[in-house]
Enzyme design. Structure first.
Site, PDB file in Angstrom:
ATOM      1  N   LYS A 183     -12.270  46.785  14.999  1.00  0.00           N
ATOM      2  CA  LYS A 183     -11.778  47.600  13.877  1.00  0.00           C
ATOM      3  C   LYS A 183     -10.641  48.489  14.378  1.00  0.00           C
ATOM      4  O   LYS A 183     -10.864  49.549  14.966  1.00  0.00           O
ATOM      5  CB  LYS A 183     -12.895  48.464  13.294  1.00  0.00           C
ATOM      6  CG  LYS A 183     -12.512  48.987  11.910  1.00  0.00           C
ATOM      7  CD  LYS A 183     -13.062  50.345  11.583  1.00  0.00           C
ATOM      8  CE  LYS A 183     -12.369  51.506  12.225  1.00  0.00           C
ATOM      9  NZ  LYS A 183     -10.962  51.704  11.813  1.00  0.00           N
ATOM     10  N   GLU A 259     -14.352  56.184  25.291  1.00  0.00           N
ATOM     11  CA  GLU A 259     -13.147  56.599  26.023  1.00  0.00           C
ATOM     12  C   GLU A 259     -12.477  57.625  25.129  1.00  0.00           C
ATOM     13  O   GLU A 259     -11.907  57.269  24.093  1.00  0.00           O
ATOM     14  CB  GLU A 259     -12.275  55.358  26.269  1.00  0.00           C
ATOM     15  CG  GLU A 259     -11.309  55.543  27.408  1.00  0.00           C
ATOM     16  CD  GLU A 259     -10.078  56.287  26.981  1.00  0.00           C
ATOM     17  OE1 GLU A 259     -10.066  57.522  27.197  1.00  0.00           O
ATOM     18  OE2 GLU A 259      -9.161  55.693  26.433  1.00  0.00           O
ATOM     19  N   GLU A 393      -6.912  68.903  23.099  1.00  0.00           N
ATOM     20  CA  GLU A 393      -5.989  67.769  23.195  1.00  0.00           C
ATOM     21  C   GLU A 393      -4.916  67.928  22.120  1.00  0.00           C
ATOM     22  O   GLU A 393      -5.232  68.225  20.972  1.00  0.00           O
ATOM     23  CB  GLU A 393      -6.767  66.465  22.974  1.00  0.00           C
ATOM     24  CG  GLU A 393      -5.949  65.237  23.267  1.00  0.00           C
ATOM     25  CD  GLU A 393      -6.780  63.969  23.242  1.00  0.00           C
ATOM     26  OE1 GLU A 393      -7.545  63.795  22.282  1.00  0.00           O
ATOM     27  OE2 GLU A 393      -6.647  63.151  24.166  1.00  0.00           O
TER      28      GLU A 393
HETATM   29  P1  NAD Z   1     -10.071  59.140  15.607  1.00  0.00           P
HETATM   30  O1  NAD Z   1     -10.957  59.420  16.741  1.00  0.00           O
HETATM   31  O2  NAD Z   1     -10.335  59.816  14.309  1.00  0.00           O
HETATM   32  O3  NAD Z   1     -10.039  57.562  15.291  1.00  0.00           O
HETATM   33  C1  NAD Z   1     -10.084  56.543  16.277  1.00  0.00           C
HETATM   34  C2  NAD Z   1     -10.751  55.327  15.659  1.00  0.00           C
HETATM   35  O4  NAD Z   1     -12.064  55.673  15.212  1.00  0.00           O
HETATM   36  C3  NAD Z   1     -10.037  54.791  14.419  1.00  0.00           C
HETATM   37  O5  NAD Z   1     -10.160  53.387  14.388  1.00  0.00           O
HETATM   38  C4  NAD Z   1     -10.818  55.412  13.292  1.00  0.00           C
HETATM   39  O6  NAD Z   1     -10.695  54.686  12.096  1.00  0.00           O
HETATM   40  C5  NAD Z   1     -12.232  55.349  13.832  1.00  0.00           C
HETATM   41  N1  NAD Z   1     -13.150  56.318  13.238  1.00  0.00           N
HETATM   42  C6  NAD Z   1     -12.859  57.526  12.685  1.00  0.00           C
HETATM   43  N2  NAD Z   1     -13.981  58.131  12.279  1.00  0.00           N
HETATM   44  C7  NAD Z   1     -15.004  57.299  12.573  1.00  0.00           C
HETATM   45  C8  NAD Z   1     -16.418  57.371  12.414  1.00  0.00           C
HETATM   46  N3  NAD Z   1     -16.992  58.437  11.863  1.00  0.00           N
HETATM   47  N4  NAD Z   1     -17.172  56.339  12.860  1.00  0.00           N
HETATM   48  C9  NAD Z   1     -16.609  55.275  13.442  1.00  0.00           C
HETATM   49  N5  NAD Z   1     -15.269  55.138  13.613  1.00  0.00           N
HETATM   50  C10 NAD Z   1     -14.482  56.148  13.185  1.00  0.00           C
HETATM   51  O7  NAD Z   1      -8.627  59.402  16.068  1.00  0.00           O
HETATM   52  P2  NAD Z   1      -7.346  59.495  15.136  1.00  0.00           P
HETATM   53  O8  NAD Z   1      -7.601  60.050  13.781  1.00  0.00           O
HETATM   54  O9  NAD Z   1      -6.717  58.176  15.183  1.00  0.00           O
HETATM   55  O10 NAD Z   1      -6.580  60.597  15.946  1.00  0.00           O
HETATM   56  C11 NAD Z   1      -7.068  61.936  15.947  1.00  0.00           C
HETATM   57  C12 NAD Z   1      -7.100  62.492  17.326  1.00  0.00           C
HETATM   58  O11 NAD Z   1      -7.761  61.597  18.219  1.00  0.00           O
HETATM   59  C13 NAD Z   1      -5.741  62.680  17.941  1.00  0.00           C
HETATM   60  O12 NAD Z   1      -5.192  63.901  17.622  1.00  0.00           O
HETATM   61  C14 NAD Z   1      -6.010  62.580  19.395  1.00  0.00           C
HETATM   62  O13 NAD Z   1      -6.307  63.847  19.916  1.00  0.00           O
HETATM   63  C15 NAD Z   1      -7.215  61.734  19.496  1.00  0.00           C
HETATM   64  N6  NAD Z   1      -6.926  60.399  20.024  1.00  0.00           N
HETATM   65  C16 NAD Z   1      -7.371  60.133  21.274  1.00  0.00           C
HETATM   66  C17 NAD Z   1      -7.139  58.904  21.815  1.00  0.00           C
HETATM   67  C18 NAD Z   1      -7.619  58.567  23.178  1.00  0.00           C
HETATM   68  O14 NAD Z   1      -7.282  57.511  23.692  1.00  0.00           O
HETATM   69  N7  NAD Z   1      -8.412  59.404  23.801  1.00  0.00           N
HETATM   70  C19 NAD Z   1      -6.438  57.944  21.103  1.00  0.00           C
HETATM   71  C20 NAD Z   1      -6.000  58.242  19.810  1.00  0.00           C
HETATM   72  C21 NAD Z   1      -6.276  59.482  19.275  1.00  0.00           C
END
Ligand code: NAD
Length: 490
Positions: A183, A259, A393
């Protein structure tokens, strides 16, 4: 709309299919806010069909036991992506806003290597470990351990390096014999769906073994973390979402690989000769792809005795950094992925200034672009480690410079974080610098500019940066179970 090669259908049970009711959502280019096309907008039922297909394939196909088939399919997928290499380049620039410069590295070419790496590893892996004969309480026995795939894996990925993260999960999971529901993040659907299309068109991957489901609803992933038919969630994203996934998975004792976020520190020791090169990795790192990387060092720790020298050197580098249109091969930094992220970065920077941070370079939303989501490469000095900007972050091109007193103080500040993902140390005395690196509680460290990133190197976090390791042999074994068998012998 663009005429670029892409796929907008879901890949479920071996078929490229529309989402329920033909629903789609816009895929937006963050550099100019143009709608480049649409992507299937899956419903909960679409996702449940994908889980059911993955479960059926796990129990009913020979995928779990046929190592030769798995290695062949991974190599076929690798070849197929290479055939469509230029298409992946264009899709990644358009939907991620990632600079063209990064395509030969972590945005595309480097992660492509994971497919043959895990095909090779599956072929030479010691699937059975003989523990020999022992006198047990029940008499003599011959014991051995068989390694088996963990089951149905939900791979939930973010938007920042989608090819890297989609492949760093899918390749080892498939090589291990798991079946997968991938996903991708709502912002980057095409790079994920393209894997489904290529699997369908070019590989012998049996129906249901790999499924790709995109949705505009980011929380749809909750279905994956609560489903009793999903054995493991492999997640990359924010620490907040990681916590939710862990909590949601508790009901079914879900195996989780997480991660998560980072707030890594780069420490410059007081014996460095050339301050410019000592701060270079942090200054360039934080501006690469707009700082949208979890392992980026966003805190630069400089000895108080050389503080202004460090600030000036970092400012000179960040100030001259080429940024702008990600299509231009000379730019290291493109746009931020979407408006909410841009506003989040800006909010953090403005609050830091109010709290006393000195803005040396940048410091706000870039206004020279008519459209798109742009933040100026930014350097903030006089930051203390208790400020929000040093603790949370940011995921933007923002470096903060924090002064320290001595090596112990630098180690204390670097470790004073809920995160523990990465970092670096630069110093003239190698043993001293290595000693400092060993005291930092993070999953990866750069010593005097060394780059740890590669298919064979385990990557992951200490503390709230995650659980488990991606890539390397460790990143394969995450997807395995161990079964111990004892046979009575005379
Ligand atoms: P997020 O953690 O909200 O989303 C990452 C993934 O998880 C996406 O595919 C999203 O659709 C999915 N997701 C969201 N809520 C979920 C839930 N409740 N259950 C299962 N899956 C879920 O990240 P984002 O909105 O894409 O970005 C927000 C913040 O995340 C950024 O500001 C950044 O700080 C962080 N981020 C970190 C990484 C990393 O590699 N550590 C990568 C991208 C973003």
């Amino acid at each position: 709309m663009t005429d670029m090669w892409h796929e907008e259908r879901l890949y479920i049970d071996g078929e490229l299919v529309d989402a329920e009711g033909g629903k789609v959502y816009d895929n937006v280019n963050p550099a100019n806010e143009e709608v480049i096309g649409v992507s299937a907008d899956a419903s909960g039922d679409d996702l449940r069909r994908a889980i059911a297909a993955a479960k059926r394939a796990f129990y009913e196909s020979d995928w779990t036991t046929n190592v030769e088939l798995r290695a062949r399919c991974l190599r076929q997928l690798h070849e197929a992506i290479q055939k469509h290499h230029d298409d992946f380049v264009e899709m990644t620039i358009a939907e991620v806003g990632a600079p063209r410069m990064l395509m030969s590295g972590p945005q595309l070419d480097a992660p492509l290597a994971y497919l043959p790496f895990y095909a090779d590893l599956a072929e030479r892996y010691e699937w059975t470990v003989d523990l020999g004969r022992a006198e047990t309480m029940a008499g003599p026995a011959h014991r051995w351990v068989e390694k088996e795939p963990a089951g149905v894996v939900a791979a939930i990925t973010p938007w920042n390096y989608p090819n890297q993260i989609n492949l760093a999960k899918t390749a080892p999971a498939l090589a291990a014999g798991c079946t997968v529901v991938l996903k991708p993040a709502p912002d980057t659907p095409w790079t994920g769906l393209a894997l489904g299309r290529l699997a369908a068109e070019y590989t012998d991957i049996p129906a249901g073994v790999l499924n790709v489901v995109t949705s505009s609803d980011k929380a749809i992933g909750e279905i994956l973390s609560t489903s009793p038919d999903v054995d493991m969630v492999s997640f990359t994203g924010s620490t907040a979402t990681g916590r939710r996934i862990m909590a949601a998975g508790a009901e079914t004792i879900k195996r989780v690989f997480l991660e998560l976020g980072g707030k890594s520190a780069h420490i410059v020791l007081d014996d460095v000769e050339d301050m410019g090169s000592a701060v270079g990795a942090a200054a360039f790192g934080v501006c690469t792809h707009g700082g949208q990387g979890c392992a980026t060092s966003t805190r630069l720790l400089v000895p108080r005795s050389r503080y202004e020298e460090g600030v000036e050197a970092a400012a000179a580098l960040i100030g001259m950094l080429p940024y702008g249109d990600p299509q231009e091969p000379g730019n290291m930094t493109g746009p931020i992925v979407n408006r909410p992220q841009l506003e989040k970065i800006d909010g953090m920077v403005q609050r830091a200034k109010e709290q006393g941070a000195r803005c040396v370079v940048g410091g706000g939303i870039a206004t020279q672009f008519e459209k798109g989501f742009w933040f100026q490469p930014t350097l903030l000095a006089d930051v203390t480690n208790d400020m929000e900007i040093a603790r949370d972050e940011i995921f933007g091109p923002v470096l903060v410079v924090i002064p320290y007193e001595d090596d112990d103080d630098a180690v204390r500040i670097a470790n004073d974080s809920i995160f523990g993902l990465s970092g670096g140390v630069t110093g003239a005395d190698r043993e001293r610098a290595l000693g400092v690196a060993r005291r930092i509680r993070t999953g990866t460290m750069s010593l005097n500019g060394g780059l740890w990133y590669g298919a064979d190197v385990p990557f992951g976090g200490y503390k709230q940066s995650g659980i488990g390791r991606e890539m390397g042999v460790a990143g394969f074994e995450e997807y395995l179970e161990q079964k111990a068998i004892a046979e009575a012998v005379s």
